[in-house]
Design a protein around this motif. Structure first.
Motif, PDB file in Angstrom:
ATOM      1  N   GLU A  13     -74.311 -29.383  -4.345  1.00 53.31           N
ATOM      2  CA  GLU A  13     -74.244 -27.950  -4.045  1.00 53.31           C
ATOM      3  C   GLU A  13     -75.072 -27.152  -5.060  1.00 53.31           C
ATOM      4  O   GLU A  13     -75.813 -26.231  -4.682  1.00 53.31           O
ATOM      5  CB  GLU A  13     -72.792 -27.467  -4.082  1.00 53.31           C
ATOM      6  CG  GLU A  13     -71.951 -27.970  -2.934  1.00 53.31           C
ATOM      7  CD  GLU A  13     -70.459 -27.732  -3.159  1.00 53.31           C
ATOM      8  OE1 GLU A  13     -69.757 -27.627  -2.145  1.00 53.31           O
ATOM      9  OE2 GLU A  13     -70.013 -27.663  -4.328  1.00 53.31           O
ATOM     10  N   GLU A  16     -78.666 -27.407  -4.171  1.00 54.02           N
ATOM     11  CA  GLU A  16     -79.020 -26.600  -3.002  1.00 54.02           C
ATOM     12  C   GLU A  16     -79.121 -25.120  -3.363  1.00 54.02           C
ATOM     13  O   GLU A  16     -80.055 -24.429  -2.940  1.00 54.02           O
ATOM     14  CB  GLU A  16     -78.010 -26.792  -1.874  1.00 54.02           C
ATOM     15  CG  GLU A  16     -78.406 -26.050  -0.608  1.00 54.02           C
ATOM     16  CD  GLU A  16     -77.481 -26.269   0.575  1.00 54.02           C
ATOM     17  OE1 GLU A  16     -77.622 -25.500   1.547  1.00 54.02           O
ATOM     18  OE2 GLU A  16     -76.632 -27.178   0.542  1.00 54.02           O
ATOM     19  N   ASP A 125     -76.661 -14.852   3.129  1.00 47.09           N
ATOM     20  CA  ASP A 125     -75.827 -15.482   4.168  1.00 47.09           C
ATOM     21  C   ASP A 125     -75.522 -16.938   3.825  1.00 47.09           C
ATOM     22  O   ASP A 125     -74.386 -17.384   3.932  1.00 47.09           O
ATOM     23  CB  ASP A 125     -76.499 -15.403   5.538  1.00 47.09           C
ATOM     24  CG  ASP A 125     -76.472 -14.012   6.131  1.00 47.09           C
ATOM     25  OD1 ASP A 125     -75.691 -13.156   5.655  1.00 47.09           O
ATOM     26  OD2 ASP A 125     -77.249 -13.761   7.079  1.00 47.09           O
ATOM     27  N   ARG A 126     -76.531 -17.686   3.403  1.00 45.03           N
ATOM     28  CA  ARG A 126     -76.328 -19.104   3.079  1.00 45.03           C
ATOM     29  C   ARG A 126     -75.441 -19.267   1.845  1.00 45.03           C
ATOM     30  O   ARG A 126     -74.617 -20.172   1.777  1.00 45.03           O
ATOM     31  CB  ARG A 126     -77.676 -19.802   2.873  1.00 45.03           C
ATOM     32  CG  ARG A 126     -77.564 -21.274   2.559  1.00 45.03           C
ATOM     33  CD  ARG A 126     -76.982 -22.058   3.737  1.00 45.03           C
ATOM     34  NE  ARG A 126     -76.696 -23.424   3.353  1.00 45.03           N
ATOM     35  CZ  ARG A 126     -75.476 -23.967   3.348  1.00 45.03           C
ATOM     36  NH1 ARG A 126     -74.425 -23.269   3.736  1.00 45.03           N
ATOM     37  NH2 ARG A 126     -75.317 -25.222   2.978  1.00 45.03           N
ATOM     38  N   ASP A 128     -73.005 -17.561   0.984  1.00 49.75           N
ATOM     39  CA  ASP A 128     -71.604 -17.279   1.304  1.00 49.75           C
ATOM     40  C   ASP A 128     -70.773 -18.555   1.350  1.00 49.75           C
ATOM     41  O   ASP A 128     -69.605 -18.550   0.998  1.00 49.75           O
ATOM     42  CB  ASP A 128     -71.513 -16.530   2.641  1.00 49.75           C
ATOM     43  CG  ASP A 128     -70.152 -15.921   2.876  1.00 49.75           C
ATOM     44  OD1 ASP A 128     -69.589 -15.336   1.932  1.00 49.75           O
ATOM     45  OD2 ASP A 128     -69.652 -16.024   4.014  1.00 49.75           O
ATOM     46  N   ASP A 129     -71.386 -19.655   1.757  1.00 46.04           N
ATOM     47  CA  ASP A 129     -70.692 -20.939   1.841  1.00 46.04           C
ATOM     48  C   ASP A 129     -70.840 -21.790   0.582  1.00 46.04           C
ATOM     49  O   ASP A 129     -70.143 -22.786   0.433  1.00 46.04           O
ATOM     50  CB  ASP A 129     -71.231 -21.750   3.025  1.00 46.04           C
ATOM     51  CG  ASP A 129     -70.936 -21.101   4.362  1.00 46.04           C
ATOM     52  OD1 ASP A 129     -69.909 -20.403   4.468  1.00 46.04           O
ATOM     53  OD2 ASP A 129     -71.741 -21.283   5.297  1.00 46.04           O
ATOM     54  N   LEU A 130     -71.752 -21.413  -0.312  1.00 50.12           N
ATOM     55  CA  LEU A 130     -72.071 -22.275  -1.452  1.00 50.12           C
ATOM     56  C   LEU A 130     -71.655 -21.739  -2.812  1.00 50.12           C
ATOM     57  O   LEU A 130     -71.112 -22.470  -3.629  1.00 50.12           O
ATOM     58  CB  LEU A 130     -73.581 -22.537  -1.488  1.00 50.12           C
ATOM     59  CG  LEU A 130     -74.164 -23.390  -0.375  1.00 50.12           C
ATOM     60  CD1 LEU A 130     -75.692 -23.330  -0.416  1.00 50.12           C
ATOM     61  CD2 LEU A 130     -73.684 -24.823  -0.532  1.00 50.12           C
ATOM     62  N   ASP A 131     -71.982 -20.465  -3.075  1.00 51.40           N
ATOM     63  CA  ASP A 131     -71.822 -19.967  -4.433  1.00 51.40           C
ATOM     64  C   ASP A 131     -71.730 -18.443  -4.423  1.00 51.40           C
ATOM     65  O   ASP A 131     -72.741 -17.751  -4.316  1.00 51.40           O
ATOM     66  CB  ASP A 131     -73.005 -20.425  -5.297  1.00 51.40           C
ATOM     67  CG  ASP A 131     -72.900 -19.964  -6.736  1.00 51.40           C
ATOM     68  OD1 ASP A 131     -71.781 -19.667  -7.209  1.00 51.40           O
ATOM     69  OD2 ASP A 131     -73.953 -19.894  -7.401  1.00 51.40           O
ATOM     70  N   LEU A 132     -70.522 -17.946  -4.556  1.00 54.16           N
ATOM     71  CA  LEU A 132     -70.306 -16.506  -4.511  1.00 54.16           C
ATOM     72  C   LEU A 132     -70.875 -15.790  -5.729  1.00 54.16           C
ATOM     73  O   LEU A 132     -71.230 -14.608  -5.646  1.00 54.16           O
ATOM     74  CB  LEU A 132     -68.814 -16.197  -4.354  1.00 54.16           C
ATOM     75  CG  LEU A 132     -68.187 -16.709  -3.053  1.00 54.16           C
ATOM     76  CD1 LEU A 132     -66.696 -16.373  -3.008  1.00 54.16           C
ATOM     77  CD2 LEU A 132     -68.903 -16.148  -1.833  1.00 54.16           C
ATOM     78  N   GLN A 135     -74.434 -15.385  -4.878  1.00 56.51           N
ATOM     79  CA  GLN A 135     -74.484 -14.436  -3.766  1.00 56.51           C
ATOM     80  C   GLN A 135     -74.318 -13.002  -4.283  1.00 56.51           C
ATOM     81  O   GLN A 135     -75.051 -12.098  -3.865  1.00 56.51           O
ATOM     82  CB  GLN A 135     -73.402 -14.752  -2.735  1.00 56.51           C
ATOM     83  CG  GLN A 135     -73.470 -13.824  -1.526  1.00 56.51           C
ATOM     84  CD  GLN A 135     -72.267 -13.941  -0.629  1.00 56.51           C
ATOM     85  OE1 GLN A 135     -71.126 -13.920  -1.085  1.00 56.51           O
ATOM     86  NE2 GLN A 135     -72.525 -14.077   0.668  1.00 56.51           N
TER      87      GLN A 135
END
Length: 185
Positions: A13, A16, A125-126, A128-132, A135
């Motif tokens: 993660e 990415e 947007d991406r 949001d699922d990986l690292d706030l 973000q």
């Protein structure tokens, strides 16, 4: 190659997120160089106002690049800030307007901001699922970039709310349209 990332995130993660942020770093490095190019090459009426409006944007975008690079390093990756990295990550064409009028440059710059903001929002947007944390950083950048675009568009907008570069899909076309709609002095 490091074998760590921030606590609470897997190495995969972290990698990415770092890759996504690397693209943002290249966008920001390209943008601040483009803004300096505009700063040096804008001419005509309202020159000084636009010339002076650009430098604070350059400084903030340079700061965004630094913030993103440091986050990449915290994630265990090596940020790439070289001209080659910009070219490698680039999904856009190089800025295409040379010495030209205020309206020409601002019309072209409006399209540049649109591309940067669209790509930044996709990254948000991406993330949001990986690292706030990343973000949140990018959301802050997006808000300021959108404000900068508003500054640019304020010069291009008529009293009916239409932009002088409406419908243009390339920087050169945007510059040409804006010059055709410029008031005769």
């Amino acid at each position: 190659m490091t074998q760590f990332t921030v606590p609470g995130m897997s190495n995969k993660e972290g990698a990415e997120v770092a890759d996504l942020l690397q693209k943002a770093l290249s966008r920001y490095n390209d943008l601040h160089l483009t803004l300096k190019h505009v700063h040096w090459n804008v001419v005509g009426p309202n020159f000084i106002g636009v010339h002076e409006m650009i430098d604070p944007q350059v400084e903030l975008v340079r700061g965004y690049a630094d913030e993103v690079a440091e986050r990449i390093a915290a994630l265990g990756k090596s940020p790439k800030g070289t001209p080659g990295a910009i070219i490698s990550d680039r999904t856009w064409d190089d800025y295409s307007v040379g010495r030209d009028t205020v309206l020409a440059h601002l019309a072209a710059l409006d399209l540049v901001y649109t591309g940067v903001i669209e790509d930044t929002r996709k990254g948000i947007d991406r993330l949001d699922d990986l690292d706030l944390v990343s973000q949140d950083m990018m959301i802050g950048h997006a808000g300021e970039l959108e404000k900068f675009q508003w500054f640019v568009r304020a010069h291009l907008e008529n009293s009916g709310g239409q932009l002088a570069n409406k419908g243009a899909t390339t920087e050169k076309a945007a510059a040409t349209r804006a010059k055709k709609k410029a008031p005769v002095r």
